[in-house]
Structures are given as C-alpha cells and as structure tokens.
Write a protein that holds these residues in place. Structure first.
Motif, short mmCIF file in Angstrom:
data_model
loop_
_atom_site.label_atom_id
_atom_site.label_comp_id
_atom_site.label_asym_id
_atom_site.label_seq_id
_atom_site.Cartn_x
_atom_site.Cartn_y
_atom_site.Cartn_z
N THR A 283 13.65 65.85 20.58
CA THR A 283 14.26 65.81 21.73
C THR A 283 13.95 65.73 23.04
O THR A 283 14.37 65.07 23.86
CB THR A 283 15.28 67.24 21.89
OG1 THR A 283 15.84 67.45 20.39
CG2 THR A 283 16.35 67.44 22.77
N ALA B 98 24.06 65.46 30.13
CA ALA B 98 25.20 65.32 28.91
C ALA B 98 24.33 65.33 27.48
O ALA B 98 24.99 65.78 26.73
CB ALA B 98 25.68 63.82 29.14
N PHE B 99 23.08 64.99 27.70
CA PHE B 99 22.62 64.72 26.51
C PHE B 99 21.88 66.40 25.92
O PHE B 99 21.99 66.48 24.74
CB PHE B 99 21.01 63.77 26.60
CG PHE B 99 20.24 63.80 25.55
CD1 PHE B 99 20.55 63.39 24.25
CD2 PHE B 99 18.93 64.71 25.36
CE1 PHE B 99 19.59 63.37 23.18
CE2 PHE B 99 17.93 64.88 24.37
CZ PHE B 99 18.55 63.90 23.20
N ARG C 54 23.38 68.88 26.90
CA ARG C 54 24.54 69.76 26.22
C ARG C 54 25.11 69.21 25.05
O ARG C 54 25.56 69.97 24.07
CB ARG C 54 25.60 69.78 27.30
CG ARG C 54 25.04 70.54 28.32
CD ARG C 54 25.88 70.72 29.73
NE ARG C 54 25.69 71.63 30.62
CZ ARG C 54 26.04 71.46 32.03
NH1 ARG C 54 26.88 70.46 32.37
NH2 ARG C 54 25.53 72.34 32.61
N ARG C 55 24.65 68.14 24.54
CA ARG C 55 25.17 67.46 22.99
C ARG C 55 24.14 68.24 21.94
O ARG C 55 24.49 68.78 20.93
CB ARG C 55 25.01 65.97 22.83
CG ARG C 55 26.08 65.27 23.66
CD ARG C 55 26.18 63.79 23.16
NE ARG C 55 25.09 62.97 23.38
CZ ARG C 55 24.66 62.43 24.57
NH1 ARG C 55 25.63 62.57 25.55
NH2 ARG C 55 23.75 61.66 24.74
N PRO D 119 25.15 72.76 23.21
CA PRO D 119 26.42 72.97 24.15
C PRO D 119 26.27 74.19 25.05
O PRO D 119 26.95 74.03 26.06
CB PRO D 119 27.55 72.98 23.00
CG PRO D 119 26.96 72.47 21.94
CD PRO D 119 25.64 72.80 21.80
#
Length: 487
Positions: free
Chosen positions: A177, A469-470, A472-473, A476
């Motif tokens: 990640t 955005a990444f 939180r994917r 969340p």
C-alpha cells in the motif's frame, strides 16, 4: 568522500578476523528466522534449515556480498533532491530521528508526541540544508489510530517533503500500500519498478533472531528492489558479548544474515549495512548512547563494510542521554557525530533533535544539531576549493608587515567561510544588547521561523485528492486530518 581522511579503527588483518569470526557464527550457530516464507527461500538455495534455525554457508555469504551494489541512487520526488548512496557519494548524508515517544520544546516542555509534532519535524527536515533524506517516524503520533497510522504517517510525509524517503516495517499488505502511495505522489504508475525511491530499516532481535514482521518487510522491499537497511542494535554484555570486538562479530553476523536473505529474494537489491550497537550502563543494564566505547564497535563495523564489503553504510550518530539541551547534550552529540561521520559512513540518522537515549525529539536541539553536523561536514571537506590555494602571489604582493584585509583575494572570498546557524560570535556587549540569549533560545526562534515559512502542502491538489481517495479505499475509517497545528 576521500577515504584517506576516514578514521581507521582496525587494520585489514583485524577486519578479516571479524569477518571470519562472523562467518563461523553463521555456519555453526546460525540465525533464527521466524517466517515460513523466509525459511523456504533459504531451503531453495540449499542452506541448512532445522526448524526456524538457518545455518548460512560461506558461499552464500560471499555471493551475496558480491551481488549487492556498492552504490545506488535514492530518488526524491524532486529530482534535484536525489542522492547517491555508497561509493562515489560526495559527503555524509543525513536523515532525521526515528521512533521518539516524546516531543520537547522550551515553550511547552516534554510531552507525549502527536501527529502535529511528526508533521513539524518532517517540515523542519524538508527545510534543513543538511538533511538529505526525510520520513520515518520522527515522533510516534500517540493521537493516531495504530491500525491506520502507517497511512496517515506516509500521507503527511508525502505532503510535506519532496526529498528521498525512508520508511518503517509493516506487513506485506501495508508495504504494498505504501509503495502505491509513493507512485501516486510521483504521478507515475510503476515508478518503483526501475527507481529506488523509498528505503526501509529493519532490526534483528539480538542475538541472532529475525522476527516475522521485519522479514515480511525485508522480502517485500527486496521483491520490488527497494533498498533495505539491516540495523543491528546489540548491547554489549546484555544481548551481545561484553567484548567490544565480540559485539562487532555478532552484529556483523546479524547484518550479513539480512544481506543474504535480501540478495536471495532479489539479487542486486540495494542494501545498507547499518551497525548501531551500544555499550550499556552495566550498573543498571540500561541502554545508553553517550559511551565513547559504542563508537569503537560501530566505526569498526562501518570500516568493515566500507573497506572489505564495499557496501553503503548507516549508523546512529547524534545521540545523547541528556534530558534537556545542556552541556551534556553538546558533549555527547558532538562526540558521536564527529566520530561516526569521520568514519566515512554513508548515512547518519538519529541526529536531528534526539535526546534522552532516543526517547525524545527536541525542537531546539534539531536546530543545534544542524550546526554541529555542518561543522563536521566542513572539517571533512578539508582544503577544498579556494582553501587549497597556497596563495603565494598574495603573500608576495603583501610582503612583510603588510595587511591582507584589503587584498583583492580577501575581498573576493571573505564571504565563503563557514558561518554558524545558532552560535553567537558577537562581542560581549553586542550579545548583551541582543538580549543575552543562550543558544537554545536562539534555536527556538529559528525553528519557529522555519515552520512559519513551510508550505501547507508540497503536493499538487489533484494528487493530494487522489492519495486521500486511495487511502480511504484501503481503510475507509482512516483519519487523514484537516489541519496541523504549530508547536
């Protein structure tokens, strides 16, 4: 860096003795690897594996030393900040502290560190002229959820620096990640496939044990050919022999074991040899950082890696056991900085703000440490540039009883000399007129000015939104913060 100027702690025969003793330890005693994946790698290459114990033969050791590059480039998001690490680098590289629990300043005293402190130290490292590599965890953020802390920490790092990065151990999923986040910030999917841009430091558990999380980290980094540092931090008489050279042997064996696994996973992966062992206070068994004997151990191992193995190196250098910015802090920090840097080490860490045996990161000491590092770097340059000029023409033109103050050579180069960042060179009356401030008070005003001038973000807004955005994917409920308070 000119090798003839480096401290030589051991002659070649003595270095070879340490190497041979470490090889014997690896072949006969072996190392515990607490990871089935790591054990399978060793089994596939014919190492002797019994349970979790691996005995590593001489051939694997020598092949791995040969396989690891003697130098590599660590890329910054800003290409001008990229650095060469290892043979051919111009000077010692500097990175900030890592793992401190407390933050400290004259205004607020010592307190448990938070995300605001972490961000502030990353900003200071970005603004620092002596700091070449940024990242890590300069202060552990106690106010961030531990499960998603790695996301918040890296997000704030990418937001506040464009220098080359170091990171910290994590699970395979966490490391993957983080790699994706780096590539988003770079704006280039696949960037890490052919660029070393983030490196990690892992620690064996002395004596001679590697735990699962550290091994997952090492193998994931190696698979992506991102640099790995193995940092042995054995304590003589506690987790290593009381003998200083015996501790050299043990930490060499631990680091070589990590090197072998790195190269078995992916030959040619950049590797950083990182000795950081210490002589504790044997009256209490407590870890201390100010002992000159600790430097004897680590300088010998740096020399071993530099002269025999031709590997990039790193060691902890700006350490002190002092609790505040006082005379002890200056004595121990300058002792450790000067000895470690003049050993020819490639990178120094734990050297910008660290107090209290790596428990505390001090805002004022961050500034003072910059000056101390700058002093040592200036000494290591030697008679460089105009300072190497014999100036016979100026001597002839001035003659006996003359004055060089108004000579053209003086007027041309008088502003080239080193100047302090914090120290006062004013005469007493001038110093008194300015408020009789000591160095720590002056340092306080300097760090505050640096923070006030730091940008809110160094990322393009669209890239920052993509990172948010990444993250939180991935998680969340991750809290990426809205604003960071100054200290």
């Amino acid at each position: 860096m000119v090798s003839s100027r480096f401290i030589q702690m051991q002659d070649k025969h003595e270095l070879e003795e340490i190497h041979e003793a470490a090889v014997k330890v690896l072949e006969t005693v072996g190392v515990e690897f607490q990871s089935e994946s790591a054990l399978n790698v060793f089994k596939a290459r014919g190492a002797a594996v019994e349970g979790s114990r691996v005995r590593i033969n001489r051939n694997l050791i020598e092949t791995s030393i040969e396989s690891a590059p003697s130098a590599f480039m660590l890329h910054g998001r800003n290409g001008d900040q990229s650095v060469t690490i290892g043979e051919g680098q111009a000077h010692t590289l500097v990175e900030p502290c890592n793992g401190c629990i407390y933050a400290q300043s004259l205004d607020r005293g010592r307190r448990i560190g938070g995300i605001d402190d972490l961000v502030n130290f990353i900003k200071l490292s970005q603004a620092s002229d002596v700091c070449s590599i940024n990242g890590g965890i300069p202060v552990v953020p106690s106010d961030v959820d531990g499960k998603t802390a790695y996301l918040r920490i890296l997000f704030e790092t990418l937001k506040n620096t464009d220098k080359p990065l170091r990171s910290n151990p994590g699970s395979r999923q966490e490391v993957e990640t983080m790699f994706r986040m780096v590539e988003i910030a770079e704006g280039q999917p696949g960037f890490l496939e052919d660029h070393a841009a983030i490196y990690v430091s892992i620690n064996p558990l002395s004596p001679l044990v590697f735990r699962e999380v550290e091994l997952e980290t090492l193998m994931t980094y190696a698979e992506h050919r991102q640099p790995v540092a193995v940092l042995s931090c054995a304590m003589a008489g506690v987790s290593a022999p009381m003998s200083l050279r015996g501790t050299c042997v043990l930490q060499n064996a631990e680091i070589l074991a990590g090197l072998v696994l790195t190269q078995l996973v992916n030959p040619g992966t950049p590797f950083i040899y990182a000795p950081a062992s210490a002589v504790p206070d044997m009256k209490s068994g407590q870890y201390v950082t100010g002992s000159p004997e600790s430097n004897l151990i680590n300088i010998a191992n740096v020399q071993l890696a530099r002269d025999l193995y031709r590997l990039p190196t790193r060691t902890m250098a700006g350490l002190t056991d002092a609790k505040v910015v006082d005379v002890q802090a200056g004595l121990e920090t300058m002792q450790n900085l000067s000895l470690c840097m003049m050993s020819g080490v490639s990178i120094i860490n734990e050297c910008l703000g660290v107090l209290d045996s790596i428990m505390t990161n001090s805002y004022e000491k961050f500034i003072l440490d910059q000056e101390m590092i700058s002093r040592v770097l200036t000494i290591m340059k030697g008679f460089e540039g105009v300072n190497g000029d014999l100036a016979t023409e100026a001597i002839e033109q001035t003659g006996p009883g003359g004055n060089f103050l108004y000579h053209p050579d003086t007027l041309m180069h008088c502003r080239d000399n080193w100047q302090p960042l914090v120290s006062s060179w004013d005469h007493y009356e001038k110093w008194e007129e300015k408020g009789k401030m000591d160095a720590a008070v002056r340092a306080s005003s300097i760090y505050k000015a640096m923070l006030s001038e730091a940008p809110d973000s160094m990322l393009d807004p669209a890239v920052e939104q993509e990172l948010v955005a990444f993250a939180r994917r991935v998680a969340p409920d991750v809290d990426l913060g809205c604003s960071i308070k100054s200290s």
